[in-house]
Design a protein around this motif. Structure first.
Motif, mmCIF file in Angstrom:
data_model
loop_
_atom_site.group_PDB
_atom_site.id
_atom_site.type_symbol
_atom_site.label_atom_id
_atom_site.label_comp_id
_atom_site.label_asym_id
_atom_site.label_seq_id
_atom_site.Cartn_x
_atom_site.Cartn_y
_atom_site.Cartn_z
ATOM 1 N N SER A 1 0.827 -1.224 0.000
ATOM 2 C CA SER A 1 0.000 0.000 0.000
ATOM 3 C C SER A 1 0.855 1.265 0.000
ATOM 4 C CB SER A 1 -0.935 0.017 1.209
ATOM 5 O OG SER A 1 -0.195 0.129 2.416
ATOM 6 N N GLN A 2 2.144 1.132 0.367
ATOM 7 C CA GLN A 2 3.018 2.309 0.406
ATOM 8 C C GLN A 2 3.615 2.626 -0.967
ATOM 9 O OE1 GLN A 2 3.219 4.045 3.353
ATOM 10 N NE2 GLN A 2 1.692 2.515 3.957
ATOM 11 N N TYR A 3 3.400 1.729 -1.954
ATOM 12 C CA TYR A 3 4.030 1.866 -3.262
ATOM 13 C C TYR A 3 2.999 2.005 -4.375
ATOM 14 C CZ TYR A 3 8.657 0.717 -1.460
ATOM 15 O OH TYR A 3 9.855 0.750 -0.791
ATOM 16 N N THR A 4 3.444 2.608 -5.464
ATOM 17 C CA THR A 4 2.636 2.671 -6.681
ATOM 18 C C THR A 4 3.303 1.804 -7.739
ATOM 19 O OG1 THR A 4 1.846 4.917 -6.236
ATOM 20 C CG2 THR A 4 1.747 4.151 -8.523
ATOM 21 N N PHE A 5 2.550 0.825 -8.251
ATOM 22 C CA PHE A 5 3.017 -0.020 -9.349
ATOM 23 C C PHE A 5 2.792 0.695 -10.673
ATOM 24 C CE2 PHE A 5 3.441 -3.968 -6.948
ATOM 25 C CZ PHE A 5 4.257 -4.751 -7.757
ATOM 26 N N LEU A 6 3.788 0.679 -11.539
ATOM 27 C CA LEU A 6 3.608 1.164 -12.907
ATOM 28 C C LEU A 6 3.520 -0.037 -13.837
ATOM 29 C CD1 LEU A 6 5.798 4.275 -13.811
ATOM 30 C CD2 LEU A 6 3.360 4.130 -13.427
ATOM 31 N N GLY B 1 3.312 13.124 -16.818
ATOM 32 C CA GLY B 1 3.479 14.340 -16.040
ATOM 33 C C GLY B 1 3.605 14.138 -14.543
ATOM 34 N N MET B 2 3.509 12.881 -14.078
ATOM 35 C CA MET B 2 3.515 12.634 -12.639
ATOM 36 C C MET B 2 4.929 12.503 -12.077
ATOM 37 S SD MET B 2 0.417 9.977 -11.815
ATOM 38 C CE MET B 2 -1.300 10.561 -11.763
ATOM 39 N N SER B 3 5.062 12.892 -10.800
ATOM 40 C CA SER B 3 6.273 12.640 -10.025
ATOM 41 C C SER B 3 5.859 11.747 -8.868
ATOM 42 C CB SER B 3 6.859 13.950 -9.485
ATOM 43 O OG SER B 3 7.218 14.817 -10.536
ATOM 44 N N ILE B 4 6.362 10.501 -8.850
ATOM 45 C CA ILE B 4 5.902 9.511 -7.872
ATOM 46 C C ILE B 4 7.073 9.096 -6.985
ATOM 47 C CG2 ILE B 4 4.801 7.267 -7.567
ATOM 48 C CD1 ILE B 4 3.592 7.621 -10.382
ATOM 49 N N GLU B 5 6.855 9.134 -5.665
ATOM 50 C CA GLU B 5 7.961 8.897 -4.734
ATOM 51 C C GLU B 5 8.282 7.417 -4.557
ATOM 52 O OE1 GLU B 5 9.596 10.356 -0.395
ATOM 53 O OE2 GLU B 5 7.707 11.124 -1.180
ATOM 54 N N ASN B 6 7.323 6.602 -4.157
ATOM 55 C CA ASN B 6 7.566 5.178 -3.896
ATOM 56 C C ASN B 6 7.049 4.371 -5.089
ATOM 57 O OD1 ASN B 6 8.571 5.766 -1.301
ATOM 58 N ND2 ASN B 6 6.492 5.843 -0.494
ATOM 59 N N LEU B 7 7.966 3.916 -5.932
ATOM 60 C CA LEU B 7 7.599 3.389 -7.235
ATOM 61 C C LEU B 7 8.093 1.958 -7.426
ATOM 62 C CD1 LEU B 7 6.226 4.520 -9.845
ATOM 63 C CD2 LEU B 7 8.509 5.089 -10.650
ATOM 64 N N PRO C 1 14.749 7.912 -5.997
ATOM 65 C CA PRO C 1 15.369 6.651 -6.428
ATOM 66 C C PRO C 1 15.651 5.676 -5.285
ATOM 67 C CG PRO C 1 16.474 8.529 -7.421
ATOM 68 C CD PRO C 1 15.526 9.088 -6.418
ATOM 69 N N LYS C 2 15.793 6.193 -4.055
ATOM 70 C CA LYS C 2 16.083 5.316 -2.919
ATOM 71 C C LYS C 2 14.911 4.381 -2.619
ATOM 72 C CE LYS C 2 19.515 8.194 -0.556
ATOM 73 N NZ LYS C 2 19.696 9.140 -1.664
ATOM 74 N N SER C 3 13.712 4.776 -3.040
ATOM 75 C CA SER C 3 12.539 3.919 -2.796
ATOM 76 C C SER C 3 12.015 3.321 -4.102
ATOM 77 C CB SER C 3 11.441 4.714 -2.092
ATOM 78 O OG SER C 3 11.009 5.795 -2.888
ATOM 79 N N LEU C 4 12.893 3.241 -5.113
ATOM 80 C CA LEU C 4 12.520 2.654 -6.402
ATOM 81 C C LEU C 4 12.790 1.149 -6.396
ATOM 82 C CD1 LEU C 4 11.816 2.868 -9.483
ATOM 83 C CD2 LEU C 4 14.248 3.337 -9.858
ATOM 84 N N ILE C 5 11.820 0.377 -6.882
ATOM 85 C CA ILE C 5 11.979 -1.074 -7.006
ATOM 86 C C ILE C 5 11.649 -1.476 -8.440
ATOM 87 C CG2 ILE C 5 11.142 -3.344 -6.265
ATOM 88 C CD1 ILE C 5 10.464 -2.130 -3.554
#
Length: 420
Positions: free
Chosen positions: A209-214, A356-362, A385-389
Motif C-alpha cells: 500500500s506504500q508503493y505505486t506499481f507502474l 506528467g507525474m512525479s511519484i515517490e515510492n515506485l 530513487p532510494k525507494s525505487l523497485i
C-alpha cells in the motif's frame, strides 16, 4: 535572461520547439507562456494529439481544433470530403495568436501534414510552440511497424522551428540517478548501467500500500487496484462523476471518451485508509503526489499527504471546450463539465496515464515494457530513487532500453539553445 524570457523573445519572431527530458519543467514553462499571452489579450489554442494530454493543458485535441474528423492522413481527408477548409475553421485559425501543440512526440508525420495544410489554407500569421521530447512515447499508429514522427513530415521543415532545450531536472536531486536517466533516454546501456539497474531489483515489501506499481497494460493496473482495495477493512464508498452539458445534442459517447481521455473515473471507489495519487496540479498538491484517505463525508474526501498536511477535497470540474463565433468574434466556450475528485487509487497506474507525474515510492513492472522509450518514461516518474523497485525482467536490459532510431538521429542533429 531566464528561460521564460528567452522563449518569449524567440516566439516574437519565430516558431519554437521546446524540448528536454522528463522532469525538466516543460509543462510548467508552457503554462506560464500561455498565461503570459492570455494576460496580454492574445488568443491561444492549447492542443495535443491525445485527449489526456489536451485535458492536462485545459485545451482540445488537434483533430477537433483543425476539423480533421477521424482522418489519419491527407488522403483520408480527401476521401472523407474534409480536405477543403470550412469558413468558420479558417476564421478561427486566423484569429489565433499562438498555437501550442503539447506532447509533440505522439504526433505522427501524417497528422502534422494535415495540420500544416490547415495553417496554409487559413494563411495563419501567428506563432507556433510545439512541446515535447521525441525520445519519449512515439505516435500511436494503426501500423506499428511504420512509425513516423512529426519532424519527418515536409511541413515540419517549412515552419522553421528553433529548438530550446531545458536541461535542469527538478523531479529528483540524485545526481547518479539523473546521469542514469540521461543514458537510458538515449538508449545507451553498458555494464555499469546494467549493474545499477540490477541494484534496484529488490524483494517486494509485504505492505504494497506504500508503493505505486507502474504497468504497461490497463488491465494489470485495474486488477492490482481492485485486489489491493479489498485488503482494506473499511467501508466502501462510491462517488459518481457529475456531468453538466452546455451544448445541445451532446452524445453519451462524447462524454465517456472525454472522461477516459481526461483520466476521470465515472465511478470512484474509495475507502478510508486507501492510498491515492493526485491527478492534477493545484496550489497545495501536485500531479502524482501521494496521500492517504483519512475521512470521507457525503461530498468531501480528506487526504493526508506525506508532509502531514490534510487536503480537504471536493469534486472539481474538468471542461471540454471548443471555439465558436460570438458577436463577430471567436471565443472559447465550454461544451461540458465533468465534476469528480482529482485523485486515483495509488496502488497501480499505467505508464501512459502517469504522464506528467512525479511519484515517490515506485515499483515498475518491467515485463510489460514493449515500446520504444517506454522504460525511460516509467523510470523518469521516480522522484525518490532510494525507494525505487524494479521487477526482475525476463529479458536483458538492452532489450528494454531502446529508442526509435529516427528520433535519436533527429535529436542528435539539432543545435539547441540550452537553458538550465
Amino acid at each position: 535572461m531566464n528561460y521564460l524570457d528567452v522563449t518569449l523573445e524567440k516566439l516574437s519572431t519565430r516558431n519554437i520547439f521546446l524540448t528536454g527530458g522528463a522532469g525538466v519543467g516543460k509543462t510548467t514553462l508552457t503554462r506560464t507562456i500561455i498565461t503570459h499571452f492570455e494576460h496580454n489579450a492574445k488568443k491561444v489554442a492549447k492542443l495535443a494529439s491525445t485527449g489526456m494530454a489536451a485535458t492536462l493543458l485545459q485545451g482540445q485535441t488537434l483533430h477537433s481544433f483543425f476539423d480533421l474528423g477521424i482522418a489519419d492522413s491527407l488522403q483520408e481527408l480527401k476521401n472523407k470530403n474534409k480536405y477543403e477548409i470550412k469558413k468558420k475553421v479558417k476564421k478561427l485559425i486566423q484569429t489565433i495568436d499562438l498555437i501550442v501543440i503539447d506532447e509533440i512526440s505522439m504526433v505522427s508525420a501524417d497528422l502534422f501534414e494535415m495540420i500544416v495544410l490547415r495553417l496554409q489554407q487559413a494563411e495563419f500569421q501567428g506563432k507556433i510552440l510545439v512541446v515535447g521530447d521525441f525520445l519519449q512515447l512515439p505516435p500511436v499508429t494503426k501500423n506499428t511497424q511504420k512509425v513516423s514522427f512529426a519532424f519527418e513530415s515536409l511541413g515540419w521543415k517549412s515552419l522553421n522551428f528553433e529548438s530550446i532545450e531545458l536541461t535542469h531536472i527538478y523531479r529528483t536531486t540524485d545526481r547518479d540517478f539523473i546521469a542514469l536517466l540521461h543514458h537510458i533516454r538515449f538508449g545507451y546501456v553498458d555494464e555499469n548501467i546494467h549493474n545499477t539497474l540490477n541494484s534496484y531489483i529488490k524483494p517486494l515489501p509485504n505492505d504494497l500500500s506504500q508503493y505505486t506499481f507502474l504497468f504497461g497494460k490497463n488491465i494489470s493496473a485495474l486488477h492490482h487496484n481492485t485486489q489491493q482495495l479489498q485488503h482494506i477493512d473499511t467501508e466502501m464508498f462510491c462517488f459518481k462523476a457529475q456531468v453538466i452539458t452546455h451544448a445541445k445534442n451532446t452524445k453519451e459517447y462524447e462524454i465517456q471518451r472525454f472522461m477516459d481521455d481526461a483520466r476521470i473515473d465515472k465511478e470512484l471507489y474509495i475507502k478510508i485508509g486507501a492510498p491515492v495519487l493526485f491527478t492534477r496540479n493545484a496550489w497545495n498538491y501536485f500531479n502524482g503526489e501521494r496521500g492517504i484517505v483519512t475521512k470521507i463525508d457525503s461530498d468531501t474526501i480528506y487526504v493526508e499527504k506525506s508532509d502531514g498536511k490534510t487536503i480537504k477535497l471536493q469534486q472539481v470540474a474538468q471542461e471540454k471546450t471548443r471555439w465558436i463565433e460570438k458577436d463577430g468574434e471567436m471565443v472559447e466556450e465550454s461544451l461540458l463539465s465533468v465534476y469528480q475528485f482529482p485523485i486515483k487509487l495509488a496502488f497501480g497506474i499505467t505508464i501512459h496515464k502517469s504522464q506528467g507525474m512525479s511519484i515517490e515510492n515506485l515499483i515498475i513492472q518491467t515485463n510489460e515494457i514493449f515500446a520504444p522509450s517506454q522504460f525511460y518514461v516509467a523510470l523518469s516518474r521516480s522522484s525518490n530513487p532510494k525507494s525505487l523497485i524494479l521487477i526482475a525482467p525476463k529479458k536483458q536490459w538492452h532489450q528494454l532500453i531502446f529508442v526509435h532510431q529516427n528520433a535519436l538521429n533527429y535529436i542528435q542533429t539539432l543545435s539547441h539553445i540550452q537553458t538550465t
